[in-house]
Design an enzyme around this catalytic site. Structure first.
Site, PDB file in Angstrom:
ATOM      1  N   GLU A  45       0.833  -1.205   0.000  1.00  0.00           N
ATOM      2  CA  GLU A  45       0.000   0.000   0.000  1.00  0.00           C
ATOM      3  C   GLU A  45       0.872   1.261   0.000  1.00  0.00           C
ATOM      4  O   GLU A  45       1.862   1.352   0.736  1.00  0.00           O
ATOM      5  CB  GLU A  45      -0.907   0.001   1.236  1.00  0.00           C
ATOM      6  N   LYS A 127      -8.608   3.455  -2.977  1.00  0.00           N
ATOM      7  CA  LYS A 127      -9.167   2.916  -1.738  1.00  0.00           C
ATOM      8  C   LYS A 127     -10.515   3.583  -1.474  1.00  0.00           C
ATOM      9  O   LYS A 127     -10.640   4.811  -1.485  1.00  0.00           O
ATOM     10  CB  LYS A 127      -8.205   3.183  -0.581  1.00  0.00           C
ATOM     11  N   CYS A 161      -5.165  -2.729   2.537  1.00  0.00           N
ATOM     12  CA  CYS A 161      -5.141  -2.721   3.990  1.00  0.00           C
ATOM     13  C   CYS A 161      -6.496  -3.071   4.601  1.00  0.00           C
ATOM     14  O   CYS A 161      -7.037  -4.139   4.367  1.00  0.00           O
ATOM     15  CB  CYS A 161      -4.629  -1.356   4.449  1.00  0.00           C
TER      16      CYS A 161
END
Length: 342
Positions: A45, A127, A161
């Site tokens: 990430e 995200k 994540c």
């Protein structure tokens, strides 16, 4: 793709806050993977230009001075650095899923860019919901970012994540028949032994459970924290206790949830490489397919808006949408009249 092939998950630290040096390191890792016959490589990430750990170490406002260099070293689509990654993918005949801070105008997003083995862009996703203090740095994606793409290797998707802690987000991905999943993690070395759910145990379990629930292969790429990163962000003894060197726990999981490799030393850098065969998914699906035969749509259903949500829409775009809706309504009215006449 039929038959087994190699995939890789990266465990390494970026050259923190240095876009060009981090891209050069990424290209080296892609070249290394290509030389070893890897067909898909997954990066952690926001690996470019590194995860902004300062947001967890103090009040977010105390780190605002870092935002200028962080923004300047974030990746822009179509930039020379973007082209270098595409060229590395093409040169090695390898798919690359890169985790990065994406700059669009004045905003940053936690993105994953998927390059094909021909160097062409397969997808650029963001995200959906940055976690906790991440929202002081990054903007949000939309439903179009929850996508699984057809590729010559199979159907590939990606999440960042703690998107792996979101049951509905996961279910939306499973329902798209995902076969290979890239799970991008920033490292597990913050508040070790002292904070809820930030250590390696839960986060590794999230990757493992994703593989078991989705009956897919999971490439869990996990960055490490370098001493240079600690030196940059930890200017007090307390901060040095909070953020530790290392934290890498990269691995690859099979569709039954089993790890395919032993874990590396959490301070070590390198590639976790495994050979996978998508045929193994059929056995896992036969046992349990929560988005297929093991579901109960008469009891539970997911409402999923997968449309893009642009911040600004021009009148031209709006007019086109209105015209399209009017045409659809007119067609429906004609069909209704025709049916009544019959």
């Amino acid at each position: 793709m039929t038959g087994p092939f190699k995939v890789a998950a990266v465990q390494a630290a970026p050259v923190f806050m240095d876009l060009d040096a981090t891209i050069a390191k990424a290209v080296d890792l892609i070249d290394e993977a290509g030389a070893k016959g890897v067909k898909l490589i997954a990066f952690p990430e926001t690996w470019v230009p590194g995860y902004p750990w300062w947001i967890w170490l103090d009040a977010p406002a105390m780190g605002l001075g870092n935002m200028v260099p962080y923004s300047m070293n974030s990746l822009v689509a179509g930039s020379p650095q973007d082209m270098l990654l595409a060229e590395a993918a093409k040169r090695n005949g390898i798919q690359v899923v890169m985790g990065l801070s994406e700059k669009i105008g004045g905003s940053l997003f936690m993105s994953q860019w998927h390059y094909g083995a021909d160097g062409e862009t397969i997808s650029r996703r963001r995200k959906l919901k940055p976690t906790h203090v991440e929202r002081t740095v990054f903007g949000e994606g939309d439903g179009s970012d929850m996508a699984v793409k057809d590729t010559p290797l199979g159907r590939v998707g990606a999440l960042c994540c703690w998107e792996h802690l979101q049951p509905l987000s996961k279910y939306a991905m499973y329902a798209q028949n995902e076969q290979i999943h890239v799970a991008a993690w920033p490292s597990f070395s913050l508040y070790l032994g002292a904070a809820y759910a930030l250590g390696p145990e839960l986060n590794t379990a999230a990757s493992q459970m994703y593989a078991a629930e989705g009956q897919c292969f999971v490439l869990a790429a996990c960055a490490t924290v370098s001493q240079a990163m600690v030196d940059f962000m930890c200017d007090t003894p307390v901060k040095q206790q909070f953020l530790q060197v290392g934290g890498g726990h990269a691995n690859i999981f099979g569709p039954d949830g089993a790890p395919l490799l032993p874990f590396m030393d959490p301070t070590a850098e390198g590639l976790q490489i495994a050979e996978i065969d998508l045929a193994a998914i059929a056995v896992a699906k036969a046992a349990a397919d929560p988005a297929g035969h093991y579901s109960r749509p008469d009891v539970f259903r997911l409402m999923f808006n997968d449309k893009p949500a642009p911040r600004v829409m021009s009148f031209a775009d709006g007019s086109a949408a209105v015209a399209e809706a009017e045409e659809a309504a007119a067609a429906a009215q004609i069909a209704a009249v025709s049916h009544a006449a019959e």
